[in-house]
Design a protein around this motif. Sequence first.
Motif, PDB file in Angstrom:
ATOM      1  N   TYR A  56       0.830  -1.208   0.000  1.00  0.00           N
ATOM      2  CA  TYR A  56       0.000   0.000   0.000  1.00  0.00           C
ATOM      3  C   TYR A  56       0.865   1.259   0.000  1.00  0.00           C
ATOM      4  CZ  TYR A  56      -4.013  -2.978   1.228  1.00  0.00           C
ATOM      5  OH  TYR A  56      -4.997  -3.925   1.236  1.00  0.00           O
TER       6      TYR A  56
ATOM      7  N   VAL B 234       0.113   1.937  -3.938  1.00  0.00           N
ATOM      8  CA  VAL B 234      -1.293   2.366  -3.954  1.00  0.00           C
ATOM      9  C   VAL B 234      -1.371   3.837  -3.587  1.00  0.00           C
ATOM     10  CG1 VAL B 234      -3.608   2.000  -3.011  1.00  0.00           C
ATOM     11  CG2 VAL B 234      -2.046   0.052  -3.280  1.00  0.00           C
ATOM     12  N   HIS B 235      -2.039   4.605  -4.423  1.00  0.00           N
ATOM     13  CA  HIS B 235      -2.211   6.016  -4.122  1.00  0.00           C
ATOM     14  C   HIS B 235      -3.183   6.164  -2.954  1.00  0.00           C
ATOM     15  CE1 HIS B 235      -3.247  10.289  -4.599  1.00  0.00           C
ATOM     16  NE2 HIS B 235      -2.086  10.390  -5.232  1.00  0.00           N
TER      17      HIS B 235
ATOM     18  N   ASP C  70      -6.929   6.128  -3.837  1.00  0.00           N
ATOM     19  CA  ASP C  70      -7.492   4.809  -4.134  1.00  0.00           C
ATOM     20  C   ASP C  70      -7.726   4.015  -2.852  1.00  0.00           C
ATOM     21  OD1 ASP C  70      -7.763   4.767  -6.961  1.00  0.00           O
ATOM     22  OD2 ASP C  70      -5.607   4.560  -7.173  1.00  0.00           O
ATOM     23  N   LEU C  71      -6.756   4.079  -1.938  1.00  0.00           N
ATOM     24  CA  LEU C  71      -6.905   3.382  -0.664  1.00  0.00           C
ATOM     25  C   LEU C  71      -8.062   3.976   0.133  1.00  0.00           C
ATOM     26  CD1 LEU C  71      -5.740   1.173   1.159  1.00  0.00           C
ATOM     27  CD2 LEU C  71      -4.215   2.888   2.152  1.00  0.00           C
TER      28      LEU C  71
ATOM     29  N   TYR D 200     -11.341   2.731  -1.482  1.00  0.00           N
ATOM     30  CA  TYR D 200     -11.512   1.309  -1.154  1.00  0.00           C
ATOM     31  C   TYR D 200     -11.996   1.140   0.284  1.00  0.00           C
ATOM     32  CZ  TYR D 200      -9.903  -3.254   0.566  1.00  0.00           C
ATOM     33  OH  TYR D 200      -9.818  -4.477   1.185  1.00  0.00           O
TER      34      TYR D 200
ATOM     35  N   ASP E 181      -3.147  -9.061  -4.921  1.00  0.00           N
ATOM     36  CA  ASP E 181      -2.695  -7.662  -4.912  1.00  0.00           C
ATOM     37  C   ASP E 181      -1.356  -7.516  -5.623  1.00  0.00           C
ATOM     38  OD1 ASP E 181      -4.820  -6.449  -3.669  1.00  0.00           O
ATOM     39  OD2 ASP E 181      -4.000  -6.596  -1.648  1.00  0.00           O
TER      40      ASP E 181
ATOM     41  N   VAL F 232      -0.002  -5.491  -9.009  1.00  0.00           N
ATOM     42  CA  VAL F 232       1.187  -4.627  -9.032  1.00  0.00           C
ATOM     43  C   VAL F 232       2.073  -4.967 -10.225  1.00  0.00           C
ATOM     44  CG1 VAL F 232       3.347  -4.077  -7.839  1.00  0.00           C
ATOM     45  CG2 VAL F 232       1.210  -4.181  -6.551  1.00  0.00           C
TER      46      VAL F 232
ATOM     47  N   GLN G 240      -2.152  -1.912 -12.753  1.00  0.00           N
ATOM     48  CA  GLN G 240      -2.026  -0.967 -11.648  1.00  0.00           C
ATOM     49  C   GLN G 240      -2.910  -1.426 -10.486  1.00  0.00           C
ATOM     50  OE1 GLN G 240      -3.160   3.011 -12.627  1.00  0.00           O
ATOM     51  NE2 GLN G 240      -2.612   3.852 -10.630  1.00  0.00           N
ATOM     52  N   LEU G 241      -2.359  -1.425  -9.268  1.00  0.00           N
ATOM     53  CA  LEU G 241      -3.149  -1.775  -8.090  1.00  0.00           C
ATOM     54  C   LEU G 241      -3.926  -0.534  -7.655  1.00  0.00           C
ATOM     55  CD1 LEU G 241      -4.002  -3.813  -5.978  1.00  0.00           C
ATOM     56  CD2 LEU G 241      -1.993  -3.220  -4.630  1.00  0.00           C
ATOM     57  N   ASP G 242      -5.129  -0.407  -8.216  1.00  0.00           N
ATOM     58  CA  ASP G 242      -5.971   0.736  -7.905  1.00  0.00           C
ATOM     59  C   ASP G 242      -7.202   0.271  -7.139  1.00  0.00           C
ATOM     60  OD1 ASP G 242      -7.278  -0.677  -9.869  1.00  0.00           O
ATOM     61  OD2 ASP G 242      -7.220   0.923 -11.369  1.00  0.00           O
TER      62      ASP G 242
ATOM     63  N   LEU H 213      -8.003  -3.606  -5.668  1.00  0.00           N
ATOM     64  CA  LEU H 213      -8.189  -3.828  -4.232  1.00  0.00           C
ATOM     65  C   LEU H 213      -9.522  -4.526  -3.957  1.00  0.00           C
ATOM     66  CD1 LEU H 213      -6.902  -0.389  -2.900  1.00  0.00           C
ATOM     67  CD2 LEU H 213      -5.778  -2.601  -2.581  1.00  0.00           C
TER      68      LEU H 213
END
Length: 469
Positions: free
Chosen positions: A33, A37-38, A41-42, A45, A158, A162, A166-168, A172
């Motif tokens: 994270y 992860v930005h 986005d977190l 989520y 996850d 990555v 992209q893990l956005d 998630l």
Amino acid sequence: MIKIQNSMLKKMLTYFVGTLSTRMLSVLLVPIYAYFVHSSDLGDYDYVTAVANIVMPIVYIVIWEAVLKFFIKEKDGKDINSYITNVVVFYLMMSTLFIGVLGAFRIFVNTSNLWWMCAYSITLGAAYIWQFAARALGENQRYVLSGVVSSAGLIVIDFGFVLFRQLDFVGLMIASIAANAIVVILLEEKIRLASRVRLSSLRIDLLKSMLCFSMPLVINNISLWMYSGGSKVIIQNYLGSVENGLYSFASKFSILINIFSTVISMAVIEEAYSYRTVDEYRIKMKKIITIISKAYFSLVLLALPAIYILYSIAFKKTEYYPSSDYIFLLLLSALFTALSNNFGSAFQVTNNTKYISITTIVGAVVALGISLALVSRIGVFGVLIGTASGSAIMMVLRALFAKRSTGLSVDWRENLCLGGLLIFEYFVLMSYKNLAGQFAVLLCAGLVLIFVYKKEIYIIIKKIKTKGR
């Protein structure tokens, strides 16, 4: 040394191994994270999952609480298949109704997040039901295994996003929904709930008795989630997704308390159900909660400087570093909530679950009221103060109600001393943000706990010397 029944120790050990493994795997998500992860986005989520955790107990009327109680009582009885049928059919009916209601609501609110919330809620509801059933049916090892594999699956998915995408927000959500599904699949393979469903075994009277037990707990579960989920909703709407992302990141470190509180709460509830009289509960639980409460405060005293050190080493150059000062109030809130759950066992034993709901509602109202009053003035800290205050009120009220209904009481003197030291420790850590100072605070905390536990340490050393002769 205070002796705790072997049955409870075995449960605690089993749950501790599983919970520790699961939480330690979850710790691996923190650097993912932090670096991939930005914060927005977190934040989005956590907002969606927070709403889902508020909605889900309403949809399924917290039926898993009744599963634990009634399955334990009827595990080897003739009605167990009827209880299983009732629960599975109820889950499927409520899931269908939930999808239908959201489908109608979708006409007026055009947002894809609604369906992500729906999918997460349905899979999480199933995971809760199957997990509580596994515990009630004595499949504790499979229960533990499902949690560990689910957490590992979450990390793998996850990390896959990555590497290949992209893990956005979408990544998630997919990972979390898949993790819930893994829990259900692994548990179903062992306890076979779905395969034991027989419509001929459906009994409305049994379902009614289960819902009568669990219905008062709906408000309790919603209110509990309002402490964490409600705070995220407030931060998201008042301060934005970036601030919510920082808060969400810091809240990951409260797992240090949750590791122990989850294990202990599960074992305490199951142990409490095994007591035959209120007197037996009062005598044995007083000893247990006295040990537990002291251990919680001691854990936080050590954890706080350790987390500050981790922030300084690993996250100082990330956008999440400012959230280090959130940790103290998050840990304090987790501590109060954990103790509240233990005192709440008094109401479940005496079938006075309404007191669980009353105390939780009062605490949630206090938490939300203070949060809303302060968020515009001091930002995230206002929400943190509100959450900790609400949790403290809930704990105190439950302790008072538990004493009135069962005579349960705990000696708080040592805990108050440790709490005072904890507050002093926090202000020192806020004032001196350098590694040398943080290590010095950690060393002092360790020395304090050696003094606090000097009797226990002396007994352990004496036993080791005796065995060595």
